[in-house]
Scaffold this motif. Structure first.
Motif, mmCIF file in Angstrom:
data_model
loop_
_atom_site.group_PDB
_atom_site.id
_atom_site.type_symbol
_atom_site.label_atom_id
_atom_site.label_comp_id
_atom_site.label_asym_id
_atom_site.label_seq_id
_atom_site.Cartn_x
_atom_site.Cartn_y
_atom_site.Cartn_z
ATOM 1 N N MET A 50 0.692 -1.114 0.115
ATOM 2 C CA MET A 50 0.146 0.017 -0.040
ATOM 3 C C MET A 50 1.026 1.169 0.108
ATOM 4 S SD MET A 50 -2.970 -1.060 2.620
ATOM 5 C CE MET A 50 -3.810 0.616 2.416
ATOM 6 N N ASN A 51 0.484 2.208 -0.824
ATOM 7 C CA ASN A 51 1.242 3.461 -0.936
ATOM 8 C C ASN A 51 0.629 4.338 0.122
ATOM 9 O OD1 ASN A 51 2.822 5.523 -1.880
ATOM 10 N ND2 ASN A 51 1.394 6.300 -3.321
ATOM 11 N N LEU A 52 1.174 3.891 1.467
ATOM 12 C CA LEU A 52 0.969 4.922 2.418
ATOM 13 C C LEU A 52 2.264 5.180 3.109
ATOM 14 C CD1 LEU A 52 -1.861 2.877 4.454
ATOM 15 C CD2 LEU A 52 -2.244 5.059 3.335
ATOM 16 N N ASP A 53 2.378 6.817 3.393
ATOM 17 C CA ASP A 53 3.457 7.345 4.152
ATOM 18 C C ASP A 53 3.157 8.286 5.094
ATOM 19 O OD1 ASP A 53 6.027 8.158 4.725
ATOM 20 O OD2 ASP A 53 6.293 9.263 2.837
ATOM 21 N N PHE A 54 3.058 8.039 6.173
ATOM 22 C CA PHE A 54 2.477 9.036 7.434
ATOM 23 C C PHE A 54 3.718 9.998 7.689
ATOM 24 C CE2 PHE A 54 -0.453 5.643 7.744
ATOM 25 C CZ PHE A 54 -1.649 6.433 8.016
ATOM 26 N N THR A 55 4.801 9.799 7.280
ATOM 27 C CA THR A 55 5.911 10.529 7.770
ATOM 28 C C THR A 55 5.777 12.215 7.364
ATOM 29 O OG1 THR A 55 7.373 10.068 5.855
ATOM 30 C CG2 THR A 55 7.688 8.895 7.717
ATOM 31 N N THR A 56 5.295 12.358 6.131
ATOM 32 C CA THR A 56 4.850 13.785 5.766
ATOM 33 C C THR A 56 3.790 14.319 6.733
ATOM 34 O OG1 THR A 56 3.340 12.953 4.039
ATOM 35 C CG2 THR A 56 5.769 13.260 3.452
ATOM 36 N N VAL A 57 2.930 13.586 6.992
ATOM 37 C CA VAL A 57 1.790 14.271 7.666
ATOM 38 C C VAL A 57 1.808 14.280 9.279
ATOM 39 C CG1 VAL A 57 0.142 13.587 5.849
ATOM 40 C CG2 VAL A 57 0.195 12.132 7.692
ATOM 41 N N LEU A 58 2.762 13.511 9.894
ATOM 42 C CA LEU A 58 2.782 13.199 11.328
ATOM 43 C C LEU A 58 2.940 14.632 11.962
ATOM 44 C CD1 LEU A 58 4.958 10.179 11.964
ATOM 45 C CD2 LEU A 58 2.756 10.495 12.452
ATOM 46 N N PRO A 59 3.891 15.679 11.544
ATOM 47 C CA PRO A 59 4.195 16.980 12.021
ATOM 48 C C PRO A 59 2.760 18.099 12.166
ATOM 49 C CG PRO A 59 5.783 16.528 10.455
ATOM 50 C CD PRO A 59 4.755 15.630 10.298
ATOM 51 N N SER A 60 1.602 17.455 11.209
ATOM 52 C CA SER A 60 0.542 18.077 11.042
ATOM 53 C C SER A 60 -0.639 17.500 12.055
ATOM 54 C CB SER A 60 -0.024 18.180 9.762
ATOM 55 O OG SER A 60 0.971 18.643 8.973
ATOM 56 N N ARG A 96 -12.064 19.267 8.436
ATOM 57 C CA ARG A 96 -11.531 20.431 7.378
ATOM 58 C C ARG A 96 -10.304 20.623 7.740
ATOM 59 N NH1 ARG A 96 -13.019 23.163 2.925
ATOM 60 N NH2 ARG A 96 -11.938 25.048 2.819
ATOM 61 N N ARG A 97 -9.597 20.357 8.979
ATOM 62 C CA ARG A 97 -7.986 20.292 8.959
ATOM 63 C C ARG A 97 -7.207 19.189 8.422
ATOM 64 N NH1 ARG A 97 -6.367 23.620 13.465
ATOM 65 N NH2 ARG A 97 -8.168 24.896 14.371
ATOM 66 N N ALA A 98 -8.035 17.974 8.310
ATOM 67 C CA ALA A 98 -7.406 16.886 7.658
ATOM 68 C C ALA A 98 -7.425 17.215 6.220
ATOM 69 C CB ALA A 98 -8.257 15.591 8.091
ATOM 70 N N TYR A 99 -8.601 17.843 5.700
ATOM 71 C CA TYR A 99 -8.463 18.135 4.364
ATOM 72 C C TYR A 99 -7.416 19.194 4.198
ATOM 73 C CZ TYR A 99 -10.256 20.018 -0.167
ATOM 74 O OH TYR A 99 -10.256 20.259 -1.400
ATOM 75 N N VAL A 100 -7.189 20.192 4.793
ATOM 76 C CA VAL A 100 -6.098 21.257 4.403
ATOM 77 C C VAL A 100 -4.840 20.725 4.667
ATOM 78 C CG1 VAL A 100 -5.007 23.246 5.484
ATOM 79 C CG2 VAL A 100 -7.514 23.376 5.759
ATOM 80 N N VAL A 101 -4.279 19.738 5.639
ATOM 81 C CA VAL A 101 -3.230 19.017 5.578
ATOM 82 C C VAL A 101 -2.965 18.152 4.250
ATOM 83 C CG1 VAL A 101 -2.051 17.152 6.682
ATOM 84 C CG2 VAL A 101 -3.220 18.828 8.071
ATOM 85 N N GLY A 102 -4.051 17.558 3.799
ATOM 86 C CA GLY A 102 -4.071 16.818 2.598
ATOM 87 C C GLY A 102 -3.670 17.726 1.226
ATOM 88 N N SER A 156 -2.003 20.515 1.353
ATOM 89 C CA SER A 156 -0.637 20.843 1.577
ATOM 90 C C SER A 156 0.578 19.806 1.353
ATOM 91 C CB SER A 156 -0.414 21.626 3.129
ATOM 92 O OG SER A 156 -0.430 20.691 3.938
ATOM 93 N N THR A 157 0.010 18.776 1.655
ATOM 94 C CA THR A 157 1.353 17.607 1.563
ATOM 95 C C THR A 157 0.857 16.770 0.188
ATOM 96 O OG1 THR A 157 -0.225 16.157 2.869
ATOM 97 C CG2 THR A 157 1.382 17.169 3.968
ATOM 98 N N PHE A 158 -0.056 16.975 -0.282
ATOM 99 C CA PHE A 158 -0.829 16.282 -1.228
ATOM 100 C C PHE A 158 -0.942 14.814 -1.271
ATOM 101 C CE2 PHE A 158 1.599 19.826 -3.172
ATOM 102 C CZ PHE A 158 0.730 20.329 -3.951
ATOM 103 N N ARG A 159 -1.186 14.434 0.065
ATOM 104 C CA ARG A 159 -1.473 13.120 0.601
ATOM 105 C C ARG A 159 -2.756 13.351 1.152
ATOM 106 N NH1 ARG A 159 2.563 9.622 -0.841
ATOM 107 N NH2 ARG A 159 1.480 8.069 0.220
ATOM 108 N N TYR A 160 -3.777 12.855 0.745
ATOM 109 C CA TYR A 160 -5.184 12.966 1.357
ATOM 110 C C TYR A 160 -5.586 11.764 2.212
ATOM 111 C CZ TYR A 160 -6.093 17.300 -1.340
ATOM 112 O OH TYR A 160 -5.900 18.272 -1.709
ATOM 113 N N LEU A 161 -5.154 10.495 1.899
ATOM 114 C CA LEU A 161 -5.648 9.261 2.635
ATOM 115 C C LEU A 161 -5.060 9.385 3.905
ATOM 116 C CD1 LEU A 161 -7.045 6.685 2.799
ATOM 117 C CD2 LEU A 161 -5.047 5.460 1.792
ATOM 118 N N GLU A 162 -3.725 9.605 4.315
ATOM 119 C CA GLU A 162 -3.253 9.593 5.571
ATOM 120 C C GLU A 162 -4.055 10.659 6.472
ATOM 121 O OE1 GLU A 162 0.033 8.263 2.764
ATOM 122 O OE2 GLU A 162 -1.795 9.748 2.742
ATOM 123 N N PRO A 163 -4.078 11.917 6.338
ATOM 124 C CA PRO A 163 -4.740 12.795 7.436
ATOM 125 C C PRO A 163 -6.332 12.279 7.568
ATOM 126 C CG PRO A 163 -4.251 13.985 5.273
ATOM 127 C CD PRO A 163 -3.437 12.705 5.096
#
Length: 219
Positions: free
Chosen positions: A1-11, A174-180, A182-189
């Motif tokens: 699976m193409n999951l990478d939480f490292t980019t969204v963990l700070p958010s 909404r904040r999860a959507y904003v993080v998605g 800004s990181t171009f990764r929506y599934l993780e947030p």
């Protein structure tokens, strides 16, 4: 699976800040819905036909139309008609409160009807005023019977509050959507937001069971 939480963990702290907004909306809307629900329930069981008709029409409208539609009418249409500005959070509180009142009124009406009719007849025979009878005798018993249903409505409202994202309120979703965005990764947030909602639901369910047990012990 193409999951990478490292980019969204700070958010994650940013997403967690949405819990306060969500609870603010849900708690305020619950209070409004509960008070409105009691009023509508009393209208429905009363003897004044006009009030019964108003309560039935109100309930029919708010239960028969989508909540998101009611939210958007309050946020977009009312400012257009009245030339006023409504912020997202007050608009959400008003929409959820009005909608919840329709459902809670049916729950409370069922609880009142479940109370032994003899108690109401005895109270009226003793000359106890109708308002005092309802406040001190009938409603307390009805609330004990309908507590699980009320908690279920509260939990449902907590989850449905996610639709405030359509009007820009910075809740969890909404904040999860904003993080998605800004990181171009929506599934993780979105998965993180889902876990937060799930944990909140578990906590509310636990608190509801504790409250129900306490009320049963007080009988």
């Amino acid at each position: 699976m193409n999951l990478d939480f490292t980019t969204v963990l700070p958010s994650i702290p940013y997403i967690l800040e949405g819990i306060g907004i969500t609870l603010q909306i849900v708690l305020a809307a619950t209070v409004i819905g509960f008070l409105l629900g009691i009023l509508l329930a009393l209208f429905k069981i009363g003897r004044i036909k006009l009030l019964r008709w108003i309560a039935d029409v109100y309930t029919s409208i708010f239960r028969g139309t989508p909540l998101v539609l009611q939210l958007m009418i309050i946020y977009y249409a009312i400012p257009q008609l009245l030339d006023i500005q409504i912020d997202p959070i007050p608009a959400a509180i008003l929409a959820f409160g009005l909608n919840s009142g329709a459902y809670i009124s049916e729950i409370i009406r069922g609880g009142i009807n479940a109370v032994d009719k003899g108690q109401q007849e005895a109270a009226l025979a003793l000359g106890i005023p109708y308002f005092k009878m309802m406040k001190d005798i009938i409603l307390p018993q009805a609330l004990k019977n309908i507590l699980p249903a009320l908690m279920n409505e509260f939990i449902t409202l907590n989850k449905e509050s996610a639709i405030v994202t359509v009007i820009g309120a910075l809740d969890i979703m909404r904040r999860a959507y904003v993080v998605g965005g800004s990181t171009f990764r929506y599934l993780e947030p979105l998965l993180i937001a889902g876990v937060i909602y799930y944990i909140m639901t578990l906590i509310l369910t636990f608190l509801g069971k504790m409250l129900e047990k306490r009320m049963r012990r007080s009988d």
